[in-house]
Scaffold this motif. Structure first.
Motif, PDB file in Angstrom:
ATOM      1  N   ASP A 180     -31.111  34.008 -43.303  1.00 45.49           N
ATOM      2  CA  ASP A 180     -31.693  33.188 -42.229  1.00 45.49           C
ATOM      3  C   ASP A 180     -31.771  31.720 -42.640  1.00 45.49           C
ATOM      4  OD1 ASP A 180     -31.915  35.230 -40.472  1.00 45.49           O
ATOM      5  OD2 ASP A 180     -34.052  35.617 -40.837  1.00 45.49           O
ATOM      6  N   GLU A 181     -32.088  31.506 -43.900  1.00 44.70           N
ATOM      7  CA  GLU A 181     -32.197  30.121 -44.370  1.00 44.70           C
ATOM      8  C   GLU A 181     -30.836  29.424 -44.283  1.00 44.70           C
ATOM      9  OE1 GLU A 181     -31.954  26.748 -46.909  1.00 44.70           O
ATOM     10  OE2 GLU A 181     -31.023  28.641 -47.484  1.00 44.70           O
ATOM     11  N   LEU A 182     -29.783  30.177 -44.610  1.00 48.28           N
ATOM     12  CA  LEU A 182     -28.435  29.608 -44.500  1.00 48.28           C
ATOM     13  C   LEU A 182     -28.080  29.317 -43.045  1.00 48.28           C
ATOM     14  CD1 LEU A 182     -26.341  31.687 -47.100  1.00 48.28           C
ATOM     15  CD2 LEU A 182     -26.982  29.268 -47.230  1.00 48.28           C
ATOM     16  N   ILE A 183     -28.497  30.232 -42.166  1.00 46.67           N
ATOM     17  CA  ILE A 183     -28.231  30.016 -40.728  1.00 46.67           C
ATOM     18  C   ILE A 183     -28.962  28.759 -40.251  1.00 46.67           C
ATOM     19  CG2 ILE A 183     -28.552  30.980 -38.400  1.00 46.67           C
ATOM     20  CD1 ILE A 183     -28.080  33.772 -39.695  1.00 46.67           C
ATOM     21  N   GLU A 184     -30.223  28.628 -40.695  1.00 47.59           N
ATOM     22  CA  GLU A 184     -30.963  27.403 -40.332  1.00 47.59           C
ATOM     23  C   GLU A 184     -30.267  26.167 -40.893  1.00 47.59           C
ATOM     24  OE1 GLU A 184     -33.313  27.103 -38.088  1.00 47.59           O
ATOM     25  OE2 GLU A 184     -32.885  29.246 -37.857  1.00 47.59           O
ATOM     26  N   TRP A 185     -29.737  26.308 -42.113  1.00 48.29           N
ATOM     27  CA  TRP A 185     -29.078  25.165 -42.773  1.00 48.29           C
ATOM     28  C   TRP A 185     -27.898  24.663 -41.940  1.00 48.29           C
ATOM     29  CZ3 TRP A 185     -24.603  23.230 -44.828  1.00 48.29           C
ATOM     30  CH2 TRP A 185     -24.734  22.131 -45.695  1.00 48.29           C
ATOM     31  N   VAL A 186     -27.053  25.594 -41.441  1.00 54.56           N
ATOM     32  CA  VAL A 186     -25.891  25.144 -40.657  1.00 54.56           C
ATOM     33  C   VAL A 186     -26.293  24.642 -39.269  1.00 54.56           C
ATOM     34  CG1 VAL A 186     -24.191  26.572 -41.849  1.00 54.56           C
ATOM     35  CG2 VAL A 186     -25.272  27.458 -39.773  1.00 54.56           C
ATOM     36  N   LYS A 187     -27.512  25.009 -38.841  1.00 58.09           N
ATOM     37  CA  LYS A 187     -27.959  24.549 -37.522  1.00 58.09           C
ATOM     38  C   LYS A 187     -28.652  23.176 -37.583  1.00 58.09           C
ATOM     39  CE  LYS A 187     -29.694  27.974 -34.761  1.00 58.09           C
ATOM     40  NZ  LYS A 187     -30.472  29.232 -34.512  1.00 58.09           N
ATOM     41  N   ARG A 188     -28.863  22.669 -38.821  1.00 56.10           N
ATOM     42  CA  ARG A 188     -29.448  21.324 -38.938  1.00 56.10           C
ATOM     43  C   ARG A 188     -28.549  20.320 -38.216  1.00 56.10           C
ATOM     44  NH1 ARG A 188     -28.336  20.169 -44.281  1.00 56.10           N
ATOM     45  NH2 ARG A 188     -29.815  18.456 -44.481  1.00 56.10           N
ATOM     46  N   PRO A 189     -29.160  19.269 -37.662  1.00 54.03           N
ATOM     47  CA  PRO A 189     -28.342  18.307 -36.912  1.00 54.03           C
ATOM     48  C   PRO A 189     -27.199  17.713 -37.749  1.00 54.03           C
ATOM     49  CG  PRO A 189     -30.698  17.742 -36.803  1.00 54.03           C
ATOM     50  CD  PRO A 189     -30.592  18.933 -37.675  1.00 54.03           C
ATOM     51  N   GLN A 190     -27.435  17.526 -39.050  1.00 55.17           N
ATOM     52  CA  GLN A 190     -26.385  16.950 -39.898  1.00 55.17           C
ATOM     53  C   GLN A 190     -25.149  17.843 -39.955  1.00 55.17           C
ATOM     54  OE1 GLN A 190     -29.601  17.425 -40.671  1.00 55.17           O
ATOM     55  NE2 GLN A 190     -30.266  16.121 -42.376  1.00 55.17           N
ATOM     56  N   VAL A 191     -25.340  19.171 -39.738  1.00 54.92           N
ATOM     57  CA  VAL A 191     -24.183  20.072 -39.745  1.00 54.92           C
ATOM     58  C   VAL A 191     -23.797  20.395 -38.296  1.00 54.92           C
ATOM     59  CG1 VAL A 191     -23.223  22.230 -40.631  1.00 54.92           C
ATOM     60  CG2 VAL A 191     -24.959  20.983 -41.953  1.00 54.92           C
ATOM     61  N   GLY A 192     -24.776  20.899 -37.541  1.00 57.53           N
ATOM     62  CA  GLY A 192     -24.555  20.987 -36.108  1.00 57.53           C
ATOM     63  C   GLY A 192     -23.967  22.275 -35.560  1.00 57.53           C
ATOM     64  N   ALA A 193     -23.948  23.339 -36.356  1.00 56.08           N
ATOM     65  CA  ALA A 193     -23.459  24.611 -35.822  1.00 56.08           C
ATOM     66  C   ALA A 193     -24.522  25.204 -34.890  1.00 56.08           C
ATOM     67  CB  ALA A 193     -23.165  25.586 -36.950  1.00 56.08           C
ATOM     68  N   SER A 194     -24.086  26.026 -33.933  1.00 58.91           N
ATOM     69  CA  SER A 194     -25.075  26.630 -33.021  1.00 58.91           C
ATOM     70  C   SER A 194     -25.555  27.981 -33.532  1.00 58.91           C
ATOM     71  CB  SER A 194     -24.478  26.762 -31.621  1.00 58.91           C
ATOM     72  OG  SER A 194     -23.216  27.368 -31.694  1.00 58.91           O
ATOM     73  N   GLY A 195     -24.846  28.544 -34.462  1.00 59.56           N
ATOM     74  CA  GLY A 195     -25.266  29.819 -35.035  1.00 59.56           C
ATOM     75  C   GLY A 195     -24.254  30.255 -36.059  1.00 59.56           C
ATOM     76  N   MET A 196     -24.536  31.384 -36.741  1.00 59.75           N
ATOM     77  CA  MET A 196     -23.583  31.846 -37.752  1.00 59.75           C
ATOM     78  C   MET A 196     -23.622  33.368 -37.799  1.00 59.75           C
ATOM     79  SD  MET A 196     -23.024  30.522 -41.648  1.00 59.75           S
ATOM     80  CE  MET A 196     -24.688  30.834 -42.246  1.00 59.75           C
ATOM     81  N   VAL A 197     -22.463  33.968 -37.921  1.00 62.06           N
ATOM     82  CA  VAL A 197     -22.335  35.425 -38.044  1.00 62.06           C
ATOM     83  C   VAL A 197     -22.108  35.742 -39.508  1.00 62.06           C
ATOM     84  CG1 VAL A 197     -20.752  37.335 -37.520  1.00 62.06           C
ATOM     85  CG2 VAL A 197     -21.496  35.767 -35.695  1.00 62.06           C
ATOM     86  N   TYR A 198     -22.676  36.845 -39.974  1.00 63.27           N
ATOM     87  CA  TYR A 198     -22.409  37.220 -41.357  1.00 63.27           C
ATOM     88  C   TYR A 198     -21.946  38.669 -41.434  1.00 63.27           C
ATOM     89  CZ  TYR A 198     -26.868  39.761 -41.494  1.00 63.27           C
ATOM     90  OH  TYR A 198     -27.876  40.642 -41.256  1.00 63.27           O
ATOM     91  N   CYS A 199     -21.315  38.977 -42.547  1.00 63.80           N
ATOM     92  CA  CYS A 199     -20.880  40.351 -42.795  1.00 63.80           C
ATOM     93  C   CYS A 199     -20.973  40.619 -44.289  1.00 63.80           C
ATOM     94  CB  CYS A 199     -19.435  40.532 -42.300  1.00 63.80           C
ATOM     95  SG  CYS A 199     -18.719  42.118 -42.778  1.00 63.80           S
ATOM     96  N   LYS A 200     -21.822  41.617 -44.643  1.00 69.28           N
ATOM     97  CA  LYS A 200     -21.966  41.961 -46.060  1.00 69.28           C
ATOM     98  C   LYS A 200     -20.898  42.976 -46.446  1.00 69.28           C
ATOM     99  CE  LYS A 200     -26.951  41.292 -46.485  1.00 69.28           C
ATOM    100  NZ  LYS A 200     -28.257  41.926 -46.815  1.00 69.28           N
ATOM    101  N   CYS A 201     -20.198  42.710 -47.538  1.00 64.98           N
ATOM    102  CA  CYS A 201     -19.218  43.665 -48.056  1.00 64.98           C
ATOM    103  C   CYS A 201     -19.907  44.442 -49.171  1.00 64.98           C
ATOM    104  CB  CYS A 201     -17.995  42.939 -48.596  1.00 64.98           C
ATOM    105  SG  CYS A 201     -17.297  41.766 -47.427  1.00 64.98           S
ATOM    106  N   GLU A 202     -20.388  45.591 -48.829  1.00 64.06           N
ATOM    107  CA  GLU A 202     -21.232  46.332 -49.764  1.00 64.06           C
ATOM    108  C   GLU A 202     -20.410  46.853 -50.941  1.00 64.06           C
ATOM    109  OE1 GLU A 202     -24.264  46.097 -49.302  1.00 64.06           O
ATOM    110  OE2 GLU A 202     -24.776  46.118 -47.181  1.00 64.06           O
ATOM    111  N   ALA A 203     -21.125  47.145 -52.019  1.00 64.79           N
ATOM    112  CA  ALA A 203     -20.456  47.605 -53.239  1.00 64.79           C
ATOM    113  C   ALA A 203     -19.700  48.914 -52.999  1.00 64.79           C
ATOM    114  CB  ALA A 203     -21.490  47.797 -54.362  1.00 64.79           C
ATOM    115  N   ASP A 204     -20.183  49.743 -52.057  1.00 65.63           N
ATOM    116  CA  ASP A 204     -19.544  51.042 -51.832  1.00 65.63           C
ATOM    117  C   ASP A 204     -18.336  50.947 -50.892  1.00 65.63           C
ATOM    118  OD1 ASP A 204     -20.625  50.520 -49.377  1.00 65.63           O
ATOM    119  OD2 ASP A 204     -22.003  52.240 -49.352  1.00 65.63           O
TER     120      ASP A 204
END
Lengths: 583, 583
Positions: free
Chosen positions: A333-357
């Motif tokens: 969530d912190e990373l999502i907030e980071w990209v949404k800061r005005p200096q970056v300006g993204a509207s959101g971010m999708v993530y996908c975890k590649c699990e060890a298994d």
């Protein structure tokens, strides 16, 4: 003679020698019957000892009264230390003092003169002359000198000739704002300070001077972003009868020489990447290639399902953050907030975890199955344990946003190692770029850059697609140099000015002297300029340039130490035929 | 590849090699079946030959159409010349051309690109980029580069560190007029361009940087006398924990190194002369000691008779012009007219011929007998065959007039040999000099120069007699460098400002940052600055600096090539909160 040796010079082999030292009191310890003083100068620190049993009582009294930063001169004998200090070159010895002269006293300095000072940025700038006494700043200035000497010697050995071009030149409206200088002898007229010696170095090529260079101050009256200075230093270079390959060869050689002579590093032939490729792979025309996290474009594997955000986007693009699948919800969530800061300006971010298994867990699981996500992993190069972060939207903007995230993660994960150096040529820059503000094309590099011959047919139909013979040298994610092969005939130069929206009269008015010169046998030529402040900082393993400039200005363009700029006398303005007047 | 070799490179040992050259057409000779072209670049000239029997007819036709200063590229084979030219390094060979490409054409240049050009000063300045193609200017710029490289390497090897000081600084009313720069971000406020980095280099000493130097542009907005430039270059140096002797030692070493590395000259230890002695012996604080004609003071031997002009004069002083007793009345009258020109300002001149037979013949024979005149000869060192020339009047003025005459005669008699070098230290300059215009004392050097401790008691009673720890390096009658030991304590500095007519407030306002810095442990320090433009010209055997500056300005401070200064847009002035306004 104020001194027989510097404070960084004495060794165990000098034992029993009578010496005279001078310098500043770094600190002193008073044990009653003994006083120790650390004496400092540019070259190092030497410990002085005043000992009741061996030093005059009056001298000991004097020593006890010394304050920090007093300037003193001492005469004494080099003796072996009882408890040696292996952390300093003079740590095996101390000087048993016989005579002490106070050359100057000192007020208590407003911050400690230590590597880790207690002084904040502002106070250190106000007392810059004390800040420079600190090793981090002093060593940066010495380092800068070493870099410039290496540059000068390398280029001189290759027959480059340093030519000084004038500082009082003519104002031209192209590019950034000029600083101007009223002329007393020519009332109502003004000089400008050069933003670069660009036209002069081209005139020097017309003049047949061939291999030119100059380490030179340049001036831009722009609103200052962090780490920009109104006056900055360039290593400015130009060559005649050359092609792009010749320039790249010479200045790759120079950069390799610097890495070798300064860091004893042997660097392979620098990789090259077109502007388009740099944008595609890193979202950035000055990519830091010390680490991976290259962009994976996901349009083909993410736009076939029901997720409208992706489906409507011009570009879907992701990076694989190594070994970050274990990030908590909070961290993500912190990373999502980071990209949404005005200096970056993204509207959101999708993530996908590649699990060890080997399974995948994404924030859009309801739209994509495991096979889809496996394709994302493939496209971004993600491996088990990695975290894929995905942005979508207009292509250029989205790439820029993802690049900002990639750099941030590079910093956070310690992948941008200050003492690792990864140079890169970025070539084939666009000739023109569209400027939203003025709704016209601007020269991306400058109006003297030559278009690629094979793209000339696009100049009228698709000007944005014309590539230039322009190149940047990138080091660790910073543009440290840039240049181009220039236009050398009057017709092409006139054509360029026309495409940049100049009338023939404006072009003649502003660049007439260059266009005139082109009539008298201008040779093919091209060049490059390095930003010395940044080059030095990066070679020094730093990101900020301020410590590499002796007397920098703050973000309002002020020198707070000398209090400049300042009001001046009306009589002075009168002499210059100008008056202060609110606009 | 535009070229395989430069135009200065090919030798007889390269015969039969296939080469590619590029450069400018210096001249061509068309003999019908053969065409010769002299191809020129920065490095030299190579002769090209186009021969009907060995070169394509089309290529020959092309060659016939080449004009002067066309830029061409040729491919061909190196062959031995039939008639060799020993005056040029490539004179043993020529290149038999097979292919010719015209890279750029050229209009007919407005003057010939030859060592002895037909172009006047003005036209050459307007087309400076063509003027630089001529050897005298090109070689001067290459020479300047060599000098600066030698200076930098010499000082760097002595642990001097080049530090760049700012160009946008604070205006101070002391000394010459500042060029000023309006600040857009600080409306109504102005930067000044530095007249020298004086205060910054002193702050660097306070900062502990010790051995500093910088080759740096400086700016003075003065009415331009011949051979002065509004922007000029200094080699600026400063050292800490030194005495005058240390400075003289280092910079004598530097100068000796330049004479050695550039002219292979070994020079003896430089002579030293006090300011007083220089004025007495040569009437000049920068005497040219390549030749004699030292002053002989005649008060004792000329004021005892009835000649009231001499009797009423503060000083009667003469020089012996070697082997000039044979001058005609006309020649002598011309010299008398010469000293009466307004630029010199003498009211008349007395002469005395020392005849070969040991008798004397003077213009004042009715007042002086042979014995008197023999005493004059003794006092001026005149020998049989010499001509004594004598001026009288107020001491300082008369000395200056006689010095002008001595220099003129030195020039006329060819005694000022350009490739003979006679360096000299002039020391013990007065601290203050009286300024008639403002009716107050000014600092002769600058207000940071330290007075001699032993003269301090005269500061109130006879300020004009206080000597300073100030020194000039003189070379061939030119001041090439000057400096001083500085004041390093706040009290003495405040005292100096008081004696220069500053109120405490004015001193604080203008030099507060330096006086404040002195509170935090300023070391003893001093330095020197060389004028690089003049130093280079003199080392190059020239008296004028203009050829050693790539783009000089004219006597109105104009760059006639780029047409600067110039009017600028009102919008640009508005942004800077200034307006043009007649005073």
């Amino acid at each position: 003679m104020y001194r027989s040796h510097s404070c960084g010079e004495l060794r165990i082999t000098d034992t029993n020698q009578d010496v005279t030292l001078a310098g500043w009191v770094q600190k002193s310890r008073d044990k009653g019957f003994m006083v120790w003083v650390d004496l400092r100068d540019r070259y190092g620190i030497t410990q002085l000892i005043f000992d009741e049993s061996r030093t005059d009582a009056a001298v000991i009294q004097q020593a006890k009264s010394l304050g920090r930063e007093f300037v003193i001169q001492v005469r004494g004998t080099v003796i072996e230390r009882e408890s040696k200090n292996n952390n300093m070159p003079t740590g095996d010895i101390e000087v048993l003092v016989k005579e002490l002269t106070v050359l100057n006293s000192s007020e208590v300095p407003p911050f400690t003169i230590e590597d880790d000072t207690d002084g904040g940025e502002d106070i250190r700038m106000k007392y810059r002359y004390l800040d420079i006494r600190r090793n981090p700043v002093k060593n940066s200035l010495l380092f800068r000198h070493k870099v410039t000497q290496e540059v000068r010697n390398y280029l001189s050995n290759l027959d480059f000739c340093e030519v000084e071009t004038p500082y009082l030149i003519k104002s031209t409206p192209e590019g950034a704002r000029d600083f101007i200088v009223p002329s007393r002898m020519n009332p109502g007229q003004f000089y400008a300070l050069p933003q670069s010696p660009q036209t002069f170095k081209q005139l020097l090529m017309v003049a047949g001077m061939d291999r030119y260079f100059q380490i030179v101050k340049c001036f831009r009256d722009e609103d200052l972003r962090a780490d920009r200075q109104p006056e900055f230093t360039q290593i400015d270079c130009e060559m005649s009868f050359i092609e792009q390959e010749d320039i790249l060869d010479v200045f790759e050689g120079l950069t390799r020489h610097l890495l070798k002579s300064i860091h004893q590093l042997d660097v392979e032939k620098f990789p090259r990447m077109t502007f388009d490729e740099a944008m595609r792979r890193y979202g950035n025309d000055k990519p830091d290639i010390r680490f991976g996290m290259e962009f994976g474009e996901l349009n083909a594997v993410a736009q076939q399902k029901e997720f409208s955000v992706f489906n409507n986007a011009e570009l879907v693009v992701g990076i694989a953050v190594p070994q970050a699948a274990g990030y908590t919800r909070k961290q993500i969530d912190e990373l999502i907030e980071w990209v949404k800061r005005p200096q970056v300006g993204a509207s959101g971010m999708v993530y996908c975890k590649c699990e060890a298994d080997g399974t995948f867990k994404s924030s859009v699981d309801k739209f994509y199955d495991q096979e889809d996500l496996a394709n994302w992993a493939k496209a971004t190069g993600a491996r088990a344990g990695d975290l894929i972060l995905i942005l979508s939207g207009p292509a250029y903007k989205t790439r820029t946003q993802l690049s900002a995230l990639r750099m941030e993660l590079g910093n956070r994960l310690g992948l941008r190692k200050p003492h690792e150096f990864a140079p890169l040529w970025v070539i084939d820059f666009p000739l023109l770029e569209w400027d939203e503000d003025t709704a016209r094309f601007h020269a991306m590099h400058h109006p003297f850059t030559s278009p690629k011959q094979e793209d000339m047919h696009l100049l009228d139909s698709e000007p944005g697609k014309v590539r230039a013979n322009a190149y940047d040298l990138v080091l660790n994610g910073n543009e440290i140099g840039g240049g181009s092969i220039r236009i050398h005939d009057k017709e092409t130069q006139a054509l360029m000015f026309r495409h940049l929206g100049f009338t023939a009269e404006e072009a003649q008015e502003q660049f007439g002297f260059l266009m005139n010169a082109f009539q008298y046998g201008a040779p093919p030529h091209g060049g490059l300029a390095f930003g010395l402040d940044r080059l030095t900082a990066i070679l020094g393993g730093q990101e900020t340039i301020r410590d590499y400039i002796a007397f920098p200005k703050n973000n309002s363009g002020r020198d707070v130490m000398i209090d400049a700029p300042s009001a001046i006398a009306t009589s002075q303005l009168d002499e210059l035929s100008i008056a202060v007047q609110a606009p």
